[in-house]
Design a protein around this motif. Structure first.
Motif, PDB file in Angstrom:
ATOM      1  N   HIS A   9       0.815  -1.209   0.000  1.00 47.98           N
ATOM      2  CA  HIS A   9       0.000   0.000   0.000  1.00 47.98           C
ATOM      3  C   HIS A   9       0.851   1.262   0.000  1.00 47.98           C
ATOM      4  N   PRO A  13      -0.294   3.237   7.668  1.00 52.08           N
ATOM      5  CA  PRO A  13      -0.588   3.900   8.942  1.00 52.08           C
ATOM      6  C   PRO A  13       0.712   4.190   9.693  1.00 52.08           C
ATOM      7  N   ASP A 123      -3.133  -5.218   3.664  1.00 50.69           N
ATOM      8  CA  ASP A 123      -4.155  -5.429   4.692  1.00 50.69           C
ATOM      9  C   ASP A 123      -5.106  -6.573   4.362  1.00 50.69           C
ATOM     10  N   LEU A 125      -7.310  -6.719   1.981  1.00 50.42           N
ATOM     11  CA  LEU A 125      -8.553  -6.290   1.349  1.00 50.42           C
ATOM     12  C   LEU A 125      -8.400  -6.225  -0.173  1.00 50.42           C
ATOM     13  N   TRP A 151       1.362  -7.329   7.676  1.00 51.08           N
ATOM     14  CA  TRP A 151       0.384  -6.313   8.073  1.00 51.08           C
ATOM     15  C   TRP A 151       0.108  -6.484   9.556  1.00 51.08           C
ATOM     16  N   GLY A 154      -4.976  -5.382  13.402  1.00 49.61           N
ATOM     17  CA  GLY A 154      -5.714  -4.223  13.868  1.00 49.61           C
ATOM     18  C   GLY A 154      -5.389  -2.922  13.163  1.00 49.61           C
ATOM     19  N   SER A 155      -4.362  -2.904  12.330  1.00 52.97           N
ATOM     20  CA  SER A 155      -4.025  -1.681  11.597  1.00 52.97           C
ATOM     21  C   SER A 155      -4.991  -1.475  10.439  1.00 52.97           C
ATOM     22  N   GLN A 156      -5.319  -0.210  10.181  1.00 46.15           N
ATOM     23  CA  GLN A 156      -6.205   0.115   9.072  1.00 46.15           C
ATOM     24  C   GLN A 156      -5.630   1.250   8.255  1.00 46.15           C
ATOM     25  N   ARG A 157      -5.856   1.166   6.957  1.00 52.07           N
ATOM     26  CA  ARG A 157      -5.412   2.259   6.082  1.00 52.07           C
ATOM     27  C   ARG A 157      -6.420   3.365   6.108  1.00 52.07           C
TER      28      ARG A 157
END
Length: 157
Positions: A9, A13, A123, A125, A151, A154-157
């Motif tokens: 990505h 984050p 992530d 997705l 990844w 719990g991390s999110q972009r």
């Protein structure tokens, strides 16, 4: 020798970068030297992993998706792109006349086709457009490559 493909990505984050760095560095220590990294040197994961490959004593092979690819960068990511590109021991220019999703998809597939191991900072997705990380991972898996997903939970972009 281990040929390492890099995908991931662009927007990482901030709170995940340290863990991503540690995990990728750990993967690189497990691989058989010399290391050769294949990357488009895109902002975010590509640039981070490319630097880690250099730090591990490896070489870079940059794949440039299109003419004028450098115009897609600005600010610090542009300076990092230029620095990493100048550090690359080899480059491959794809024949696309301008930056596009098709060019990025072709670059991701090219990277997957060259590598033994694909490091994907992903992530999990679906891609947000053609040529995203999910597309490169799917292509690498279809080719039977060793895909290493990095990844932090719990991390999110």
């Amino acid at each position: 020798m281990t040929r390492i493909g890099v995908t991931g990505h662009q927007g990482l984050p901030t709170d995940a970068i340290e863990e991503i760095t540690e995990r990728v560095a750990g993967i690189l220590r497990e691989l058989e030297p010399p290391l050769i990294g294949y990357s488009s040197l895109a902002e975010g994961a590509d640039q981070l992993v490319a630097q880690l490959i250099l730090d591990a004593g490896g070489q870079l092979h940059a794949v440039i998706p299109s003419k004028d690819y450098d115009t897609t960068f600005s600010g610090p990511p542009k300076h990092e792109y230029e620095r990493l590109l100048s550090a690359a021991s080899a480059t491959t220019d794809l024949p696309f006349p301008e930056p596009s999703e098709e060019a990025y998809d072709a670059a991701g597939k090219w990277v997957a086709e060259q590598c033994d191991v694909l490091i994907a900072v992903w992530d999990g997705l679906p891609a947000r457009g053609l040529g995203g990380t999910a597309d490169a991972v799917a292509h690498a898996r279809a080719l039977g490559r060793d895909v290493r997903i990095v990844w932090p939970p719990g991390s999110q972009r």
